[in-house]
Design an enzyme around this catalytic site. Structure first.
Site, mmCIF file in Angstrom:
data_model
loop_
_atom_site.group_PDB
_atom_site.id
_atom_site.type_symbol
_atom_site.label_atom_id
_atom_site.label_comp_id
_atom_site.label_asym_id
_atom_site.label_seq_id
_atom_site.Cartn_x
_atom_site.Cartn_y
_atom_site.Cartn_z
ATOM 1 N N GLY A 13 0.845 -1.192 0.000
ATOM 2 C CA GLY A 13 0.000 0.000 0.000
ATOM 3 C C GLY A 13 0.882 1.244 0.000
ATOM 4 N N GLN A 20 3.203 9.985 1.232
ATOM 5 C CA GLN A 20 4.496 9.303 1.399
ATOM 6 C C GLN A 20 5.455 9.627 0.253
ATOM 7 O OE1 GLN A 20 2.427 5.332 2.350
ATOM 8 N NE2 GLN A 20 4.353 5.140 3.437
ATOM 9 N N CYS A 70 5.846 -0.295 7.465
ATOM 10 C CA CYS A 70 5.559 0.943 6.719
ATOM 11 C C CYS A 70 6.787 1.299 5.903
ATOM 12 C CB CYS A 70 5.226 2.072 7.696
ATOM 13 S SG CYS A 70 4.803 3.630 6.885
ATOM 14 N N LEU A 71 6.568 1.634 4.635
ATOM 15 C CA LEU A 71 7.698 2.002 3.776
ATOM 16 C C LEU A 71 8.346 3.292 4.259
ATOM 17 C CD1 LEU A 71 5.974 1.137 0.374
ATOM 18 C CD2 LEU A 71 7.625 -0.250 1.640
ATOM 19 N N HIS A 110 -4.395 1.802 8.038
ATOM 20 C CA HIS A 110 -3.006 2.274 8.104
ATOM 21 C C HIS A 110 -2.790 3.413 7.092
ATOM 22 C CE1 HIS A 110 1.518 1.342 8.201
ATOM 23 N NE2 HIS A 110 1.386 2.095 7.110
ATOM 24 N N GLU A 111 -3.268 3.196 5.845
ATOM 25 C CA GLU A 111 -3.061 4.221 4.803
ATOM 26 C C GLU A 111 -3.904 5.467 5.090
ATOM 27 O OE1 GLU A 111 -0.629 3.754 3.014
ATOM 28 O OE2 GLU A 111 -0.415 1.600 3.283
ATOM 29 N N HIS A 140 -2.186 7.733 7.335
ATOM 30 C CA HIS A 140 -1.194 8.597 6.660
ATOM 31 C C HIS A 140 -1.836 9.910 6.194
ATOM 32 C CE1 HIS A 140 2.524 6.323 6.442
ATOM 33 N NE2 HIS A 140 1.933 5.254 5.958
HETATM 34 O O1 K1U Z 1 2.012 2.479 4.177
HETATM 35 C C1 K1U Z 1 2.953 1.821 3.747
HETATM 36 O O2 K1U Z 1 4.098 2.234 3.832
HETATM 37 C C2 K1U Z 1 2.711 0.480 3.106
HETATM 38 C C3 K1U Z 1 2.747 -0.670 4.081
HETATM 39 C C4 K1U Z 1 1.336 -1.193 4.235
HETATM 40 C C5 K1U Z 1 1.052 -2.099 5.390
HETATM 41 C C6 K1U Z 1 1.737 -3.281 5.573
HETATM 42 C C7 K1U Z 1 1.415 -4.125 6.615
HETATM 43 C C8 K1U Z 1 0.409 -3.779 7.497
HETATM 44 C C9 K1U Z 1 -0.257 -2.577 7.326
HETATM 45 C C10 K1U Z 1 0.064 -1.743 6.274
HETATM 46 C C11 K1U Z 1 3.670 -1.717 3.476
HETATM 47 O O3 K1U Z 1 3.517 -2.121 2.375
HETATM 48 S S1 K1U Z 1 4.960 -2.275 4.460
HETATM 49 C C12 K1U Z 1 5.830 -3.447 3.439
HETATM 50 C C13 K1U Z 1 5.201 -4.759 3.364
HETATM 51 O O4 K1U Z 1 4.043 -4.946 3.686
HETATM 52 C C14 K1U Z 1 6.009 -5.899 2.916
HETATM 53 C C15 K1U Z 1 7.300 -5.709 2.519
HETATM 54 C C16 K1U Z 1 8.049 -6.798 2.127
HETATM 55 C C17 K1U Z 1 7.503 -8.054 2.145
HETATM 56 C C18 K1U Z 1 6.203 -8.237 2.568
HETATM 57 C C19 K1U Z 1 5.439 -7.160 2.964
HETATM 58 ZN ZN ZN Z 2 2.704 3.337 6.062
#
Ligand code: K1U
Ligand code: ZN
Length: 172
Positions: free
Chosen positions: A46, A51, A94-95, A136-137, A140
Protein backbone atom coordinates in the site's frame (compact mmCIF):
# COMPACT_ATOMS: atom_id res chain seq x y z
CA UNK A 1 4.83 6.59 -15.16
CA UNK A 2 7.71 6.89 -12.72
CA UNK A 3 9.06 5.67 -9.42
CA UNK A 4 9.23 8.49 -6.88
CA UNK A 5 11.30 8.52 -3.67
CA UNK A 6 9.41 7.58 -0.50
CA UNK A 7 9.78 9.92 2.50
CA UNK A 8 10.94 8.34 5.74
CA UNK A 9 10.31 9.33 9.37
CA UNK A 10 10.95 11.76 10.98
CA UNK A 11 10.45 13.82 7.77
CA UNK A 12 7.96 16.58 8.82
CA UNK A 13 6.11 16.29 5.47
CA UNK A 14 4.72 12.94 6.71
CA UNK A 15 2.83 14.89 9.42
CA UNK A 16 0.78 16.89 6.88
CA UNK A 17 -2.99 16.44 6.82
CA UNK A 18 -3.85 15.62 3.20
CA UNK A 19 -6.51 17.58 1.34
CA UNK A 20 -9.53 16.24 -0.56
CA UNK A 21 -9.24 15.70 -4.31
CA UNK A 22 -11.69 17.95 -6.21
CA UNK A 23 -12.01 15.82 -9.35
CA UNK A 24 -10.48 12.51 -10.44
CA UNK A 25 -8.86 13.80 -13.64
CA UNK A 26 -5.84 12.76 -15.72
CA UNK A 27 -3.45 14.49 -13.29
CA UNK A 28 -4.81 12.35 -10.41
CA UNK A 29 -4.65 9.21 -12.59
CA UNK A 30 -0.98 10.02 -13.36
CA UNK A 31 -0.37 10.41 -9.61
CA UNK A 32 -2.09 7.02 -9.00
CA UNK A 33 0.13 5.37 -11.65
CA UNK A 34 3.32 6.89 -10.15
CA UNK A 35 2.21 5.77 -6.68
CA UNK A 36 1.62 2.20 -7.92
CA UNK A 37 5.07 2.14 -9.58
CA UNK A 38 6.68 3.51 -6.39
CA UNK A 39 4.82 0.95 -4.20
CA UNK A 40 5.87 -2.01 -6.38
CA UNK A 41 9.49 -0.77 -6.60
CA UNK A 42 9.63 -0.65 -2.79
CA UNK A 43 7.93 -4.08 -2.35
CA UNK A 44 4.98 -2.55 -0.52
CA UNK A 45 1.34 -3.55 -0.44
CA UNK A 46 0.00 0.00 0.00
CA UNK A 47 1.03 3.64 -0.31
CA UNK A 48 -0.51 7.03 0.50
CA UNK A 49 0.27 10.03 -1.75
CA UNK A 50 1.76 11.97 1.18
CA UNK A 51 4.50 9.30 1.40
CA UNK A 52 5.83 10.60 -1.94
CA UNK A 53 5.39 14.20 -0.79
CA UNK A 54 1.95 14.86 -2.33
CA UNK A 55 -0.53 15.70 0.51
CA UNK A 56 -3.70 14.67 -1.39
CA UNK A 57 -6.23 12.08 -0.20
CA UNK A 58 -5.15 9.28 -2.53
CA UNK A 59 -4.17 5.70 -1.62
CA UNK A 60 -3.06 2.75 -3.74
CA UNK A 61 -3.04 -0.85 -2.59
CA UNK A 62 -2.36 -4.31 -4.01
CA UNK A 63 -2.72 -7.24 -1.66
CA UNK A 64 -2.63 -9.90 -4.40
CA UNK A 65 0.96 -9.55 -5.56
CA UNK A 66 1.93 -13.11 -4.64
CA UNK A 67 -0.18 -14.34 -7.56
CA UNK A 68 2.41 -12.59 -9.79
CA UNK A 69 -0.16 -10.33 -11.45
CA UNK A 70 -0.34 -6.62 -10.65
CA UNK A 71 -3.79 -5.40 -9.71
CA UNK A 72 -3.40 -1.99 -8.04
CA UNK A 73 -6.55 -0.50 -6.50
CA UNK A 74 -6.94 3.24 -6.02
CA UNK A 75 -8.91 4.91 -3.22
CA UNK A 76 -9.57 8.64 -3.64
CA UNK A 77 -11.08 10.67 -0.75
CA UNK A 78 -11.62 7.48 1.32
CA UNK A 79 -13.87 7.78 4.36
CA UNK A 80 -14.64 5.19 7.04
CA UNK A 81 -18.43 5.22 7.48
CA UNK A 82 -18.60 2.29 9.93
CA UNK A 83 -16.10 0.43 12.11
CA UNK A 84 -16.68 -2.70 14.22
CA UNK A 85 -16.25 -2.58 17.98
CA UNK A 86 -14.34 -5.84 17.70
CA UNK A 87 -10.64 -5.25 17.14
CA UNK A 88 -7.95 -7.27 15.37
CA UNK A 89 -4.19 -7.22 15.91
CA UNK A 90 -1.78 -7.29 12.95
CA UNK A 91 1.97 -6.92 12.65
CA UNK A 92 2.34 -3.71 10.64
CA UNK A 93 5.21 -2.32 8.64
CA UNK A 94 5.56 0.94 6.72
CA UNK A 95 7.70 2.00 3.78
CA UNK A 96 8.20 5.32 5.62
CA UNK A 97 9.44 3.51 8.75
CA UNK A 98 11.61 0.84 7.09
CA UNK A 99 12.55 -2.39 8.83
CA UNK A 100 10.30 -1.80 11.86
CA UNK A 101 7.38 -4.18 12.46
CA UNK A 102 5.04 -3.82 15.44
CA UNK A 103 1.63 -5.19 16.46
CA UNK A 104 -1.22 -2.68 16.20
CA UNK A 105 -4.87 -3.10 17.32
CA UNK A 106 -7.54 -1.64 15.05
CA UNK A 107 -11.24 -2.23 14.31
CA UNK A 108 -11.49 -5.71 12.72
CA UNK A 109 -14.05 -4.68 10.07
CA UNK A 110 -14.81 -1.39 8.38
CA UNK A 111 -17.04 0.08 5.70
CA UNK A 112 -15.29 2.62 3.52
CA UNK A 113 -16.64 5.04 0.92
CA UNK A 114 -14.25 6.26 -1.76
CA UNK A 115 -13.90 7.26 -5.42
CA UNK A 116 -12.18 4.83 -7.79
CA UNK A 117 -9.72 5.84 -10.55
CA UNK A 118 -12.69 6.66 -12.81
CA UNK A 119 -14.19 8.96 -10.17
CA UNK A 120 -17.02 6.50 -9.49
CA UNK A 121 -18.32 6.35 -5.89
CA UNK A 122 -17.75 2.95 -4.25
CA UNK A 123 -18.62 1.37 -0.89
CA UNK A 124 -16.31 -1.38 0.35
CA UNK A 125 -16.74 -3.67 3.35
CA UNK A 126 -13.33 -4.87 4.47
CA UNK A 127 -11.86 -7.23 7.04
CA UNK A 128 -8.51 -8.94 7.61
CA UNK A 129 -5.39 -7.42 6.02
CA UNK A 130 -7.49 -5.22 3.70
CA UNK A 131 -9.18 -3.52 6.70
CA UNK A 132 -5.83 -3.10 8.47
CA UNK A 133 -4.02 -1.78 5.42
CA UNK A 134 -6.83 0.67 4.57
CA UNK A 135 -6.83 2.05 8.12
CA UNK A 136 -3.01 2.27 8.10
CA UNK A 137 -3.06 4.22 4.80
CA UNK A 138 -5.96 6.45 5.95
CA UNK A 139 -3.90 7.30 9.04
CA UNK A 140 -1.19 8.60 6.66
CA UNK A 141 -3.79 11.02 5.25
CA UNK A 142 -4.12 12.49 8.78
CA UNK A 143 -0.35 12.68 9.30
CA UNK A 144 -0.38 9.64 11.61
CA UNK A 145 2.16 6.78 11.42
CA UNK A 146 1.59 3.24 12.76
CA UNK A 147 4.31 3.87 15.36
CA UNK A 148 2.01 6.57 16.81
CA UNK A 149 -0.23 3.66 17.94
CA UNK A 150 2.48 1.88 19.96
CA UNK A 151 3.98 2.69 23.35
CA UNK A 152 6.23 5.75 23.72
CA UNK A 153 9.13 3.49 24.62
CA UNK A 154 8.71 1.25 21.56
CA UNK A 155 8.27 4.34 19.35
CA UNK A 156 11.48 5.99 20.53
CA UNK A 157 13.34 2.67 20.13
CA UNK A 158 11.97 2.38 16.56
CA UNK A 159 12.98 5.97 15.69
CA UNK A 160 16.46 5.43 17.16
CA UNK A 161 16.88 2.23 15.10
CA UNK A 162 15.75 4.15 12.01
CA UNK A 163 18.15 7.07 12.51
CA UNK A 164 21.03 4.64 13.18
CA UNK A 165 20.22 2.78 9.92
CA UNK A 166 20.10 6.14 8.06
CA UNK A 167 23.47 7.18 9.54
CA UNK A 168 25.07 3.86 8.58
CA UNK A 169 23.68 4.18 5.03
CA UNK A 170 25.12 7.72 4.70
CA UNK A 171 28.59 6.83 6.07
CA UNK A 172 28.70 3.47 4.23
O1 K1U B 1 2.01 2.48 4.18
C1 K1U B 1 2.95 1.82 3.75
O2 K1U B 1 4.10 2.23 3.83
C2 K1U B 1 2.71 0.48 3.11
C3 K1U B 1 2.75 -0.67 4.08
C4 K1U B 1 1.34 -1.19 4.23
C5 K1U B 1 1.05 -2.10 5.39
C6 K1U B 1 1.74 -3.28 5.57
C7 K1U B 1 1.41 -4.12 6.62
C8 K1U B 1 0.41 -3.78 7.50
C9 K1U B 1 -0.26 -2.58 7.33
C10 K1U B 1 0.06 -1.74 6.27
C11 K1U B 1 3.67 -1.72 3.48
O3 K1U B 1 3.52 -2.12 2.37
S1 K1U B 1 4.96 -2.28 4.46
C12 K1U B 1 5.83 -3.45 3.44
C13 K1U B 1 5.20 -4.76 3.36
O4 K1U B 1 4.04 -4.95 3.69
C14 K1U B 1 6.01 -5.90 2.92
C15 K1U B 1 7.30 -5.71 2.52
C16 K1U B 1 8.05 -6.80 2.13
C17 K1U B 1 7.50 -8.05 2.14
C18 K1U B 1 6.20 -8.24 2.57
C19 K1U B 1 5.44 -7.16 2.96
ZN1 ZN C 1 2.70 3.34 6.06
Amino acid sequence: MSVRPILTAPDPRLKAVSTDVGAVDDEIRRLIDDMADSMYAADGIGLAAVQIGVPKRVIVMDLDQKSGKKNPRAFVNPKIVWASEETATFEEGCLSVPEIWESVDRPARIKCEYLDRDGKAQLLEADGLLATCLQHEMDHLEGVLFIDHISKLKRSMALRKLSKAKRLKETG
